[in-house]
Design an enzyme around this catalytic site. Structure first.
Site, PDB file in Angstrom:
ATOM      1  N   ARG A  56      -1.993 -12.980  47.152  1.00 32.61           N
ATOM      2  CA  ARG A  56      -1.317 -14.079  46.454  1.00 32.61           C
ATOM      3  C   ARG A  56      -0.447 -14.836  47.445  1.00 32.61           C
ATOM      4  O   ARG A  56       0.359 -14.232  48.155  1.00 32.61           O
ATOM      5  CB  ARG A  56      -0.463 -13.529  45.318  1.00 32.61           C
ATOM      6  CG  ARG A  56       0.493 -14.549  44.676  1.00 32.61           C
ATOM      7  CD  ARG A  56       1.307 -13.895  43.572  1.00 32.61           C
ATOM      8  NE  ARG A  56       2.330 -14.775  43.027  1.00 32.61           N
ATOM      9  CZ  ARG A  56       3.640 -14.622  43.218  1.00 32.61           C
ATOM     10  NH1 ARG A  56       4.104 -13.596  43.944  1.00 32.61           N
ATOM     11  NH2 ARG A  56       4.501 -15.464  42.688  1.00 32.61           N
ATOM     12  N   ARG A  93      16.669 -24.708  37.315  1.00 33.88           N
ATOM     13  CA  ARG A  93      17.649 -23.890  38.013  1.00 33.88           C
ATOM     14  C   ARG A  93      18.989 -24.607  38.094  1.00 33.88           C
ATOM     15  O   ARG A  93      19.053 -25.835  37.997  1.00 33.88           O
ATOM     16  CB  ARG A  93      17.187 -23.574  39.453  1.00 33.88           C
ATOM     17  CG  ARG A  93      15.848 -22.866  39.552  1.00 33.88           C
ATOM     18  CD  ARG A  93      15.456 -22.673  41.007  1.00 33.88           C
ATOM     19  NE  ARG A  93      14.134 -22.070  41.139  1.00 33.88           N
ATOM     20  CZ  ARG A  93      13.912 -20.771  41.122  1.00 33.88           C
ATOM     21  NH1 ARG A  93      14.931 -19.939  40.991  1.00 33.88           N
ATOM     22  NH2 ARG A  93      12.680 -20.300  41.247  1.00 33.88           N
ATOM     23  N   LYS A 111      -0.500 -18.734  34.068  1.00 28.99           N
ATOM     24  CA  LYS A 111       0.590 -17.755  34.023  1.00 28.99           C
ATOM     25  C   LYS A 111       1.313 -17.872  32.681  1.00 28.99           C
ATOM     26  O   LYS A 111       1.898 -18.911  32.380  1.00 28.99           O
ATOM     27  CB  LYS A 111       1.560 -17.980  35.186  1.00 28.99           C
ATOM     28  CG  LYS A 111       0.941 -17.724  36.553  1.00 28.99           C
ATOM     29  CD  LYS A 111       1.873 -18.137  37.666  1.00 28.99           C
ATOM     30  CE  LYS A 111       3.126 -17.296  37.722  1.00 28.99           C
ATOM     31  NZ  LYS A 111       4.018 -17.708  38.833  1.00 28.99           N
ATOM     32  N   THR A 134       4.638  -8.500  37.749  1.00 31.89           N
ATOM     33  CA  THR A 134       6.105  -8.494  37.777  1.00 31.89           C
ATOM     34  C   THR A 134       6.703  -7.089  37.680  1.00 31.89           C
ATOM     35  O   THR A 134       6.539  -6.402  36.680  1.00 31.89           O
ATOM     36  CB  THR A 134       6.734  -9.384  36.678  1.00 31.89           C
ATOM     37  OG1 THR A 134       6.038 -10.624  36.599  1.00 31.89           O
ATOM     38  CG2 THR A 134       8.200  -9.642  36.989  1.00 31.89           C
TER      39      THR A 134
END
Length: 475
Positions: free
Chosen positions: A35, A76, A222, A280
């Protein structure tokens, strides 16, 4: 003869794995797909990594798939003057879209996602830094979100923001993602992962951009937004594979909801004949430790028992102390879990009508293989579709996808229980015997074994698989 591991291993590349010898050790330990995390690094960094992977794979005699993971929208906070602050319960803190990006202090901080004030209202819960800090929105004044701190702690630069329950309007594909997508296509990646899709429309947009860039690489959706869970079937159908991205997803839906949602996504992906990756914090403690925790062993094993095609490593191999040791541990757990009968028994599509000839051949093959003494399945394939359909059936019988297409070889690295093999047909010789000889040369089958071969009458034609044959391996 020991059966090969069926569940595939995806490993993220980073500073800890930017070395040819380390990559070769990772491949030897069980790596199937790498990845590339486009949240970090330059186009040059990713190009160097792809070149290293291709060199290491060639040296090890194994094709390795490459997955480019796009960053997605950056929801963020900005930066603090002193890098971090401490917040206490019941403090008032402001998220200000108009504040300069490096002017944060103990009272306020800027935000990268300027539309956030329009997306939230009084009473909303905002989760920062993967839910470590919890804010309740008191009110919105123009571009300022006034929050009450419900759970405090240390808050540092650039931490992520999630809205509990989802609902943020940020598009899945940013301008940066669109540029990175073109880079990924140029580098010849086999899959591109789309972060934070809300619906199938985001996947269709990505597909169009990939095709315009001249590629037909696979798309991995995702699943990390709450609204993506409610639209899971349409997203799966639009994609080539999905990833259960448990970080942001767990923050949005709540960690207690994650196990059931993970199982549901895996079940739906398999039911809809698409591949699925579980990701994860699978082996997080092994960033520094040489052995996993028992909880991590259970986590990986349960994903295998649920039927995931692949399990993924992130920081463990990108910045960890021993990437090859982590992969070896994960491979061991997967292979042991696969010994359970649950992983080898299937009622998938027993009562369904099939839509394609090659799909019917794939299903018939797996039924025959699971009810006769078949050593292995050999699928001659151009697109990889027949081995993918076969891999949706739980079985302990390995499927070898023989293909002349290097792209198809690399795509098949993701499919559970499918092992890609390069194969060029000599049309002057018996094709079935040529295929069997390839596996004899690799010591995969022995004289006396029974194998099933699937292929089309017209070799080299996509979607042409129309026959299966059971053959006893002879000298």
């Amino acid at each position: 003869m020991t059966s090969p591991r069926r569940t595939k291993i995806v490993a993220t590349l980073g500073p800890a794995s930017n070395d040819l010898d380390i990559l070769k050790r990772m491949i030897t330990a069980g790596l199937d797909i790498v990845r590339l995390n486009f949240s970090h690094g330059t186009a040059g960094d990713h190009e160097n990594r792809v070149n290293l992977v291709r060199e290491a794979a060639k040296a090890c005699g194994k094709e390795i798939g490459v997955l480019a993971d796009l960053q997605g929208p950056k929801i963020r906070i900005a930066k603090f003057r002193k890098d971090k602050i401490s917040l206490q319960e019941n403090d008032i803190f402001i998220l200000d879209a108009n504040l300069a990006s490096d002017e944060g202090d103990t009272l306020q901080v800027g935000i990268d996602y300027k539309a956030l004030p329009q997306d939230v209202k009084s009473g909303d819960i905002l989760l920062l830094d993967d839910g470590r800090l919890v804010f309740e929105v008191q009110r919105v004044e123009n571009q300022r979100i006034i929050c009450l701190v419900k759970i405090g702690g240390i808050l540092s630069n650039n931490k992520g923001i999630n809205r509990q329950g989802g609902g943020l309007s940020a598009k899945a594909l940013t301008d940066k993602d669109k540029a990175d997508l073109k880079t990924a296509v140029r580098l010849g990646t086999d899959y591109i992962a789309i972060s934070f899709p809300r619906s199938a429309d985001d996947i269709h947009e990505a597909r169009k951009l990939i095709q315009e860039a001249g590629s037909d690489c696979g798309i991995v959706a995702k699943i990390e937004r709450a609204e993506a869970v409610t639209a899971i079937d349409e997203i799966i159908n639009a994609s080539d594979a999905v990833m259960v991205a448990r970080g942001d997803l767990g923050v949005e839906i709540g960690d207690a909801e994650l196990p059931a949602v993970q199982k549901h996504i895996i079940n739906r992906a398999r039911a809809l004949d698409k591949a699925v990756i579980t990701a994860t914090q699978m082996m997080e403690s092994m960033i520094h430790n040489a052995i996993p925790t028992r909880a991590e062993v259970f986590d990986v094993a349960n994903a295998v028992l649920d039927g995931t095609d692949a399990v993924m490593l992130s920081a463990e191999t990108a910045t960890g102390d021993h990437p090859d040791v982590v992969i070896s541990a994960m491979a061991r757990i997967c292979q042991t879990a696969e010994k359970q009968k649950l992983t080898q028994v299937s009622r998938h599509r027993v009562e369904c009508q099939f839509e394609h000839v090659d799909e019917a051949i794939a299903m018939a093959t797996m039924y025959a293989a699971n009810h006769f003494k078949i050593r292995t399945i050999i699928a001659l394939t151009e697109s990889g579709s027949t081995p993918l359909w076969m891999s949706r059936i739980r079985s302990g019988i390995p499927i070898y996808g023989l293909t002349s297409s290097i792209k198809t070889e690399r795509k098949m690295t993701l499919y559970r229980g499918v092992y890609p093999v390069g194969f060029t047909v000599d049309k002057h010789k018996d094709i079935n015997q040529q295929a069997i000889q390839v596996l004899l040369n690799k010591n995969i089958v022995n004289v006396g074994d029974y194998v099933i071969i699937t292929r089309g009458d017209m070799i080299g034609q996509h979607g042409g698989t129309n026959n299966m044959k059971i053959i006893r391996v002879e000298e």
